[in-house]
Scaffold this active site. Structure first.
Site, PDB file in Angstrom:
ATOM      1  N   CYS A  74      90.143 -62.186-112.766  1.00 12.83           N
ATOM      2  CA  CYS A  74      89.138 -61.289-113.342  1.00 12.83           C
ATOM      3  C   CYS A  74      89.669 -60.642-114.612  1.00 12.83           C
ATOM      4  CB  CYS A  74      88.779 -60.212-112.317  1.00 12.83           C
ATOM      5  SG  CYS A  74      87.571 -59.039-112.927  1.00 12.83           S
ATOM      6  N   CYS A  80      90.295 -51.954-113.815  1.00 14.01           N
ATOM      7  CA  CYS A  80      89.391 -51.673-112.704  1.00 14.01           C
ATOM      8  C   CYS A  80      90.236 -51.384-111.461  1.00 14.01           C
ATOM      9  CB  CYS A  80      88.530 -52.911-112.470  1.00 14.01           C
ATOM     10  SG  CYS A  80      87.335 -52.736-111.151  1.00 14.01           S
ATOM     11  N   CYS A  83      90.313 -54.610-107.342  1.00 15.69           N
ATOM     12  CA  CYS A  83      91.053 -55.678-106.651  1.00 15.69           C
ATOM     13  C   CYS A  83      92.506 -55.682-107.112  1.00 15.69           C
ATOM     14  CB  CYS A  83      90.458 -57.050-106.963  1.00 15.69           C
ATOM     15  SG  CYS A  83      88.707 -57.184-106.696  1.00 15.69           S
ATOM     16  N   GLN A 306      78.693 -53.338 -92.406  1.00 14.01           N
ATOM     17  CA  GLN A 306      79.982 -53.867 -92.861  1.00 14.01           C
ATOM     18  C   GLN A 306      79.770 -54.633 -94.163  1.00 14.01           C
ATOM     19  OE1 GLN A 306      83.090 -53.667 -91.737  1.00 14.01           O
ATOM     20  NE2 GLN A 306      82.784 -52.627 -89.777  1.00 14.01           N
ATOM     21  N   TYR A 335      81.989 -44.110 -82.466  1.00 15.79           N
ATOM     22  CA  TYR A 335      81.834 -44.242 -83.921  1.00 15.79           C
ATOM     23  C   TYR A 335      80.979 -45.487 -84.196  1.00 15.79           C
ATOM     24  CZ  TYR A 335      85.971 -41.225 -83.637  1.00 15.79           C
ATOM     25  OH  TYR A 335      86.864 -40.221 -83.329  1.00 15.79           O
ATOM     26  N   CYS A 432      90.293 -49.437 -89.591  1.00 21.24           N
ATOM     27  CA  CYS A 432      90.407 -49.836 -90.990  1.00 21.24           C
ATOM     28  C   CYS A 432      91.631 -49.180 -91.617  1.00 21.24           C
ATOM     29  CB  CYS A 432      89.140 -49.495 -91.763  1.00 21.24           C
ATOM     30  SG  CYS A 432      88.636 -47.789 -91.588  1.00 21.24           S
TER      31      CYS A 432
HETATM   32  N1  SAH Z   1      81.241 -49.533 -85.819  1.00 24.15           N
HETATM   33  C1  SAH Z   1      80.360 -49.435 -86.933  1.00 24.15           C
HETATM   34  C2  SAH Z   1      80.735 -48.391 -87.989  1.00 24.15           C
HETATM   35  C3  SAH Z   1      82.114 -47.855 -88.019  1.00 24.15           C
HETATM   36  S1  SAH Z   1      82.434 -46.857 -89.444  1.00 24.15           S
HETATM   37  C4  SAH Z   1      80.160 -50.783 -87.603  1.00 24.15           C
HETATM   38  O1  SAH Z   1      80.953 -51.675 -87.404  1.00 24.15           O
HETATM   39  O2  SAH Z   1      79.187 -50.947 -88.319  1.00 24.15           O
HETATM   40  C5  SAH Z   1      82.844 -45.330 -88.660  1.00 24.15           C
HETATM   41  C6  SAH Z   1      81.663 -44.480 -88.258  1.00 24.15           C
HETATM   42  O3  SAH Z   1      82.158 -43.280 -87.693  1.00 24.15           O
HETATM   43  C7  SAH Z   1      80.770 -44.046 -89.406  1.00 24.15           C
HETATM   44  O4  SAH Z   1      79.462 -44.467 -89.128  1.00 24.15           O
HETATM   45  C8  SAH Z   1      80.862 -42.517 -89.418  1.00 24.15           C
HETATM   46  O5  SAH Z   1      79.640 -41.889 -89.729  1.00 24.15           O
HETATM   47  C9  SAH Z   1      81.269 -42.225 -87.986  1.00 24.15           C
HETATM   48  N2  SAH Z   1      81.996 -40.958 -87.747  1.00 24.15           N
HETATM   49  C10 SAH Z   1      82.947 -40.419 -88.526  1.00 24.15           C
HETATM   50  N3  SAH Z   1      83.433 -39.286 -87.959  1.00 24.15           N
HETATM   51  C11 SAH Z   1      82.776 -39.108 -86.803  1.00 24.15           C
HETATM   52  C12 SAH Z   1      82.821 -38.117 -85.777  1.00 24.15           C
HETATM   53  N4  SAH Z   1      83.669 -37.104 -85.865  1.00 24.15           N
HETATM   54  N5  SAH Z   1      82.007 -38.250 -84.722  1.00 24.15           N
HETATM   55  C13 SAH Z   1      81.167 -39.307 -84.639  1.00 24.15           C
HETATM   56  N6  SAH Z   1      81.065 -40.275 -85.580  1.00 24.15           N
HETATM   57  C14 SAH Z   1      81.842 -40.183 -86.660  1.00 24.15           C
END
Ligand code: SAH
Length: 474
Positions: A74, A80, A83, A306, A335, A432
């Site tokens: 790139c 940037c 990446c 995602q 989450y 992550c």
């Molecule tokens: N498992 C999902 C998203 C994971 S991302 C997927 O794969 O699509 C992490 C998520 O945790 C986010 O949606 C964020 O809003 C939520 N989150 C962050 N802190 C939190 C908390 N204290 N209590 C509940 N959810 C929370």
């Protein structure tokens, strides 16, 4: 400290590709982070900031280029922030990601773990993203060629990505490899159209300027969503631009605009004004088992999904396989975001309970369950640190398996404590950020052991790595 008093190190060998995407060197027991270097490079380093235990530097001169280097593909590489590992071959990137997990588990976690399974490479290494967010700026970043031009001939407006750490500077992007076409074509058309019209680009300090942001999202099934953010209402101009986009790009299935008069760029609290098409795009995903029904997910303008959808399947499948469902389990998905994992596993268990603190995401999760005729899911909106308590378990039942997928900061200590109280037979921890994952797992060692570690590469050419761990009760 003024820069001239900061140290200058000569002939330093870069040792490692560090956690935040910065290469790592060591000088007299001091760790030095240097961006855009590769392990094996030998460089002179000007330190630009110094802390107690480490310093940040810049490579001033290269004495030797590492054999691990490849030519970045790139033209924006180096400026940037997107990446930063493009100068490493993809195979090397994968090895360093794998090593990062080993390092964190050994240094932070200090727990026993089995051999880390080979990281799953991303099926695509370019064009893998389904979402890009661009910013208009009246003070674009000027490179050396721009600076050589007479000032009155320079175009100061730009549309692209923020320069790392400089919130008011935007790099005008000519081509980004992250998203498939027509992503670049749409961005360039919008930029050229608005430049030709002479419309003003936004300035985040003075809060003046008309054009603010451009969001482009897509799905594997071919849907495209474009969101144009204006700083104020100007119906004639808005009509002109939206008509131009709709006519030029008939493949856009959801064309939306937003008028954001606030000082910050957040649009989740703003009204989404639908210009053409549907107010959402739809993603499809294979089932985790052969012959299982494909799932569909509805993605609204502010819904989370995602960002590497092809690899998201493999991430979820990894979690699914590690959980090893028999069919009669009660599962908590902590989450859960828009309930993607909850819905992915629900058809193969007795019941799945998703918890997430963004109420709009929980609304999406409900929609996704009904869209797929899934009836054995329950969702709660709330902060897990508060929601997950003995009463919650009494109400929903004690889970056999907990899947948890927290943000980069990891799980709140209360959540870890609750999991230890609940004592599910298995915990599948999707992370992550292996550093906070290591910290959290270390707290669980009294009752759990690490049975499997499977890294997944969701973000080629960046230092980010996703890691799935199976914990089983002792
Ligand atoms: N498992 C999902 C998203 C994971 S991302 C997927 O794969 O699509 C992490 C998520 O945790 C986010 O949606 C964020 O809003 C939520 N989150 C962050 N802190 C939190 C908390 N204290 N209590 C509940 N959810 C929370």
């Amino acid at each position: 400290m003024p820069r001239r008093q900061l140290p200058f190190f000569e002939n330093v060998t870069i040792l490692d590709a560090g956690a935040e995407g910065k290469a790592v060197a060591r000088v007299n027991e001091m760790v030095v982070f240097v961006p855009f270097c590769v392990p094996g490079d030998v460089v002179d380093i000007q330190v630009i900031s110094k802390r107690k235990s480490y310093c940040e530097g810049k490579a001033i001169k290269f004495h030797h280029y590492s054999e691990l280097r490849v030519e970045p593909f790139c033209t924006h590489f180096g400026t940037c922030g997107g990446c930063r590992w493009q100068n490493l071959s993809y195979e090397q990137q994968l090895l360093f990601k794998q090593k990062q997990i080993d390092d964190h588990f050994t240094r932070i976690g200090k727990f026993a773990f089995p051999a880390i399974r080979p990281i799953l490479p991303s099926p695509l290494t370019t064009g893998y993203r389904n979402k890009l967010e661009y910013t208009f700026s009246d003070r674009r970043w000027l490179n050396a060629d721009d600076m050589a031009m007479p000032e009155d001939q320079r175009q100061s407006n730009g549309l692209g990505f923020h320069i790392p750490t400089l919130f008011d500077r935007v790099l005008d992007i000519s081509h980004c490899y992250h998203q498939p076409e027509p992503s670049n074509a749409i961005r360039l058309a919008v930029r050229d159209f608005t430049l030709q019209k002479g419309w003003s680009f936004y300035n985040p300090r003075s809060h003046k300027g008309f054009m603010r942001n451009l969001l482009i999202r897509n799905t594997l099934s071919g849907d495209w969503m474009v969101i144009v953010v204006f700083a104020y209402d100007a119906p004639d101009e808005i009509t002109e631009l939206m008509t131009f986009i709709a006519e030029g790009f008939p493949q856009i299935t959801s064309l939306i605009y937003v008028i954001n008069t606030k000082q910050n760029d957040v649009i989740t609290d703003q009204e989404m004004l639908l210009w053409k098409g549907e107010p959402y795009i739809t993603e499809f995903m294979e089932a985790p088992v052969e012959g299982g029904r494909k799932l569909q997910f509805r993605i609204g303008p502010v819904s989370f999904f995602q960002t590497n959808p092809l690899q998201a399947f493999h991430l979820y499948k990894t979690a699914f396989d590690l959980a090893g469902f028999k069919g009669d389990e009660l599962v908590y998905d902590l989450y859960c975001g828009t309930g993607t994992i909850t819905n992915f596993v629900a058809p193969y268990v007795k019941k799945a309970v998703g918890v997430e603190y963004v109420p709009a995401a929980i609304d999406d999760a409900h929609v996704n369950s009904s869209l797929n005729q899934i009836e054995n899911t329950v969702y709660y909106a709330g902060d897990l640190a508060k929601v997950l308590d003995a009463g919650f378990v009494l109400q929903n039942g004690r889970p056999d398996i907990i899947i948890t997928d927290p943000p980069r900061s990891g799980m709140h200590e209360n959540v870890v404590k609750q999991i230890l109280q609940i004592e599910p037979a298995k915990v599948v921890y999707v992370s992550c950020n292996p550093a906070t994952q290591a910290r959290d797992i270390a707290l669980m060692m009294e009752k759990y052991e690490v049975a499997a570690v499977q890294p997944v590469d969701m973000f080629p050419h960046t230092h980010h790595v996703e890691n799935v761990v199976l914990l089983t009760i002792r």
